[in-house]
Design a protein around this motif. Structure first.
Motif, PDB file in Angstrom:
ATOM      1  N   THR A 156      39.266  45.484  31.926  1.00 54.88           N
ATOM      2  CA  THR A 156      39.849  44.602  32.930  1.00 54.88           C
ATOM      3  C   THR A 156      38.848  43.526  33.332  1.00 54.88           C
ATOM      4  OG1 THR A 156      39.082  45.945  34.800  1.00 54.88           O
ATOM      5  CG2 THR A 156      41.223  46.519  33.824  1.00 54.88           C
ATOM      6  N   VAL A 157      39.352  42.429  33.880  1.00 47.89           N
ATOM      7  CA  VAL A 157      38.463  41.357  34.314  1.00 47.89           C
ATOM      8  C   VAL A 157      37.542  41.839  35.426  1.00 47.89           C
ATOM      9  CG1 VAL A 157      40.108  40.434  36.007  1.00 47.89           C
ATOM     10  CG2 VAL A 157      38.369  38.930  35.023  1.00 47.89           C
ATOM     11  N   GLU A 158      38.032  42.798  36.243  1.00 47.49           N
ATOM     12  CA  GLU A 158      37.178  43.340  37.300  1.00 47.49           C
ATOM     13  C   GLU A 158      35.992  44.105  36.716  1.00 47.49           C
ATOM     14  OE1 GLU A 158      41.417  43.306  38.966  1.00 47.49           O
ATOM     15  OE2 GLU A 158      40.438  43.765  37.070  1.00 47.49           O
TER      16      GLU A 158
ATOM     17  N   LYS B 237      34.710  43.713  33.682  1.00 45.99           N
ATOM     18  CA  LYS B 237      33.826  42.754  33.014  1.00 45.99           C
ATOM     19  C   LYS B 237      32.932  42.042  34.030  1.00 45.99           C
ATOM     20  CE  LYS B 237      36.927  41.807  29.113  1.00 45.99           C
ATOM     21  NZ  LYS B 237      37.736  40.783  28.420  1.00 45.99           N
ATOM     22  N   LEU B 238      33.505  41.683  35.179  1.00 44.07           N
ATOM     23  CA  LEU B 238      32.708  41.026  36.215  1.00 44.07           C
ATOM     24  C   LEU B 238      31.632  41.967  36.743  1.00 44.07           C
ATOM     25  CD1 LEU B 238      32.121  38.644  38.052  1.00 44.07           C
ATOM     26  CD2 LEU B 238      33.895  39.492  39.611  1.00 44.07           C
TER      27      LEU B 238
ATOM     28  N   LEU C 178      29.575  35.127  31.123  1.00 46.64           N
ATOM     29  CA  LEU C 178      30.673  36.068  31.345  1.00 46.64           C
ATOM     30  C   LEU C 178      31.042  36.110  32.817  1.00 46.64           C
ATOM     31  CD1 LEU C 178      32.576  38.311  30.345  1.00 46.64           C
ATOM     32  CD2 LEU C 178      30.700  39.932  30.668  1.00 46.64           C
ATOM     33  N   LYS C 179      30.048  36.071  33.676  1.00 44.33           N
ATOM     34  CA  LYS C 179      30.299  36.094  35.111  1.00 44.33           C
ATOM     35  C   LYS C 179      31.153  34.901  35.534  1.00 44.33           C
ATOM     36  CE  LYS C 179      26.637  36.932  37.495  1.00 44.33           C
ATOM     37  NZ  LYS C 179      25.375  36.713  38.259  1.00 44.33           N
TER      38      LYS C 179
ATOM     39  N   THR D 175      33.129  33.064  33.639  1.00 41.94           N
ATOM     40  CA  THR D 175      34.461  33.175  33.049  1.00 41.94           C
ATOM     41  C   THR D 175      35.348  34.103  33.870  1.00 41.94           C
ATOM     42  OG1 THR D 175      33.604  32.767  30.815  1.00 41.94           O
ATOM     43  CG2 THR D 175      35.752  33.845  30.986  1.00 41.94           C
ATOM     44  N   CYS D 176      34.798  35.227  34.289  1.00 38.94           N
ATOM     45  CA  CYS D 176      35.566  36.184  35.098  1.00 38.94           C
ATOM     46  C   CYS D 176      35.949  35.576  36.439  1.00 38.94           C
ATOM     47  CB  CYS D 176      34.755  37.460  35.308  1.00 38.94           C
ATOM     48  SG  CYS D 176      34.509  38.442  33.823  1.00 38.94           S
ATOM     49  N   ARG D 177      35.021  34.854  37.061  1.00 41.05           N
ATOM     50  CA  ARG D 177      35.338  34.191  38.332  1.00 41.05           C
ATOM     51  C   ARG D 177      36.482  33.196  38.162  1.00 41.05           C
ATOM     52  NH1 ARG D 177      29.265  32.523  40.322  1.00 41.05           N
ATOM     53  NH2 ARG D 177      28.589  34.541  41.170  1.00 41.05           N
TER      54      ARG D 177
ATOM     55  N   GLN E 287      38.867  33.243  35.894  1.00 34.53           N
ATOM     56  CA  GLN E 287      40.118  33.962  35.664  1.00 34.53           C
ATOM     57  C   GLN E 287      40.679  34.516  36.971  1.00 34.53           C
ATOM     58  OE1 GLN E 287      39.136  36.893  32.697  1.00 34.53           O
ATOM     59  NE2 GLN E 287      39.144  35.407  31.020  1.00 34.53           N
TER      60      GLN E 287
END
Length: 372
Positions: free
Chosen positions: A325-327, A329-330, A341-342, A344-346, A348
């Motif tokens: 999940t994006v959570e 990954k963050l 990556l940080k 990108t997750c923010r 999204q």
């Protein structure tokens, strides 16, 4: 409008129809707005769970370059422990009050440490049952997992119920409690809009017979092409000082600096898992060793030893291949300083906050009412 002979006001039929139509349109619009608000509230509630994580990600200071003067002399022992593997299963079971007797309901499978895991709940007589199931991805004839399980039913008012289970698991049978909580008590105090939130924290102390296959060897067969032996919990890794130094500023300082370890033929590394370290070395040596089960462990070691190549490989996997999940990954990006990556997750998460508008055509008589 018109008046009759007695002076009473009478509404014309056409006006009545218009009024009724407007009332109908308003009801429809109110219903749509209510549904949109509900969806927005659900999204907001979901994002509240990662609000703290977002704050943490903003507070992580920029990583300072490692200099020889700031590397502690006892670097081989002064590292955080990662020998125990941990993860959490979480699922929201819906329409729980309608569960029939003895029928099992499941969460989705998750891959952790070369094993698939999921939760199950059921109504067993007058009790709620909660269980954990696991299925080895590539089982050997003899395998076992020594685990500590913490089962939790999450209450809406911080009135959680927690029970623990410790065992050595060597079958696919479910493990858990058939009488975790009284059913009526659960319905009264733990359901939120008919849904029940269940969590299981899993701590793995030992895995036997289920290790992910190794791609490259670092055993004694590599003695002739190595000049140092790294020892992790009794496992010896025959490697090249020069190569590790080119991949990691920490290894460069440790193996070529003024520390006593730079003069030793064997260097002991404490607080890490030998299997995790093997996959980390494989990544440094150019192998495609990262998958869903070990990406977090490799990222942990890559961050610990300041190995940019390994960090980049973890980032590429999480961006392009991972189903996490994006959570999650963050969380990984924040904990192990993976900046792209940080961000990108923010992005999204920010995009998910913007509600989508419904397309309104000119032929739609509700177009003015439906715009929001």
């Amino acid at each position: 409008m018109a008046s009759n002979e007695e002076g009473c006001v009478v509404q014309e039929p056409e006006s009545t129809a218009v009024l009724e139509n407007e009332q109908f349109l308003q009801k429809v619009a109110d219903k749509i707005n209510k549904e949109n608000q509900k969806k927005f509230d659900e999204l907001s509630n979901r994002l509240q769970s990662i609000e703290t994580l977002l704050q943490k990600s903003k507070e992580v200071p920029e990583k300072n370059p490692i200099a020889e003067t700031i590397v502690p002399h006892n670097i081989t022992t002064n590292v955080p422990s990662k020998t125990i593997k941990r993860f959490q299963l979480k699922h929201v079971f819906k329409n729980v009050s309608n569960f029939p007797q003895s029928k099992y309901f499941f969460s989705r499978w998750e891959n952790h440490y070369n094993v698939k895991w999921r939760m199950s709940v059921n109504r067993f007589e007058d009790d709620l049952g909660i269980y954990v199931l696991r299925e080895p991805i590539a089982p050997s004839e003899k395998w076992s997992i020594r685990t500590y399980l913490e089962f939790k039913v999450v209450g809406p008012n911080q009135n959680d119920v927690i029970r623990t289970w410790q065992s050595c698991i060597d079958t696919k049978d479910p493990y858990g409690f058939y009488d975790f909580l009284d059913w009526k008590h659960m319905e009264t105090w733990f359901l939120v809009d008919g849904s029940l939130t269940v969590e299981v924290k899993v701590k793995i102390n030992e895995i036997i017979g289920l290790e992910k296959p190794k791609i490259r060897k670092f055993d004694e067969s590599q003695r002739d092409v190595s000049d140092v032996i790294l020892v992790v919990r009794g496992t010896k890794f025959y490697v090249s000082k020069m190569f590790l130094a080119s991949q990691s500023s920490v290894f460069k300082t440790l193996l070529f600096g003024s520390f006593s370890e730079s003069k030793q033929s064997e260097v002991k590394l404490n607080g890490i898992d030998p299997d995790d370290f093997h996959y980390f070395l494989e990544v440094l040596y150019g192998e495609s060793a990262i998958d869903e089960s070990n990406v977090e462990d490799v990222a942990f070691l890559a961050d610990m030893y300041d190995a940019p190549t390994a960090i980049r490989k973890c980032e590429e996997f999480l961006l392009k291949e991972s189903k996490k999940t994006v959570e999650k990954k963050l969380e990984i990006a924040t904990q192990y300083n993976i900046e792209n990556l940080k961000e990108t997750c923010r992005s999204q998460i920010a995009a998910a906050l913007v509600p989508k508008r419904k397309k309104v055509t000119k032929k739609n008589p509700l177009r003015k009412l439906l715009c929001f």
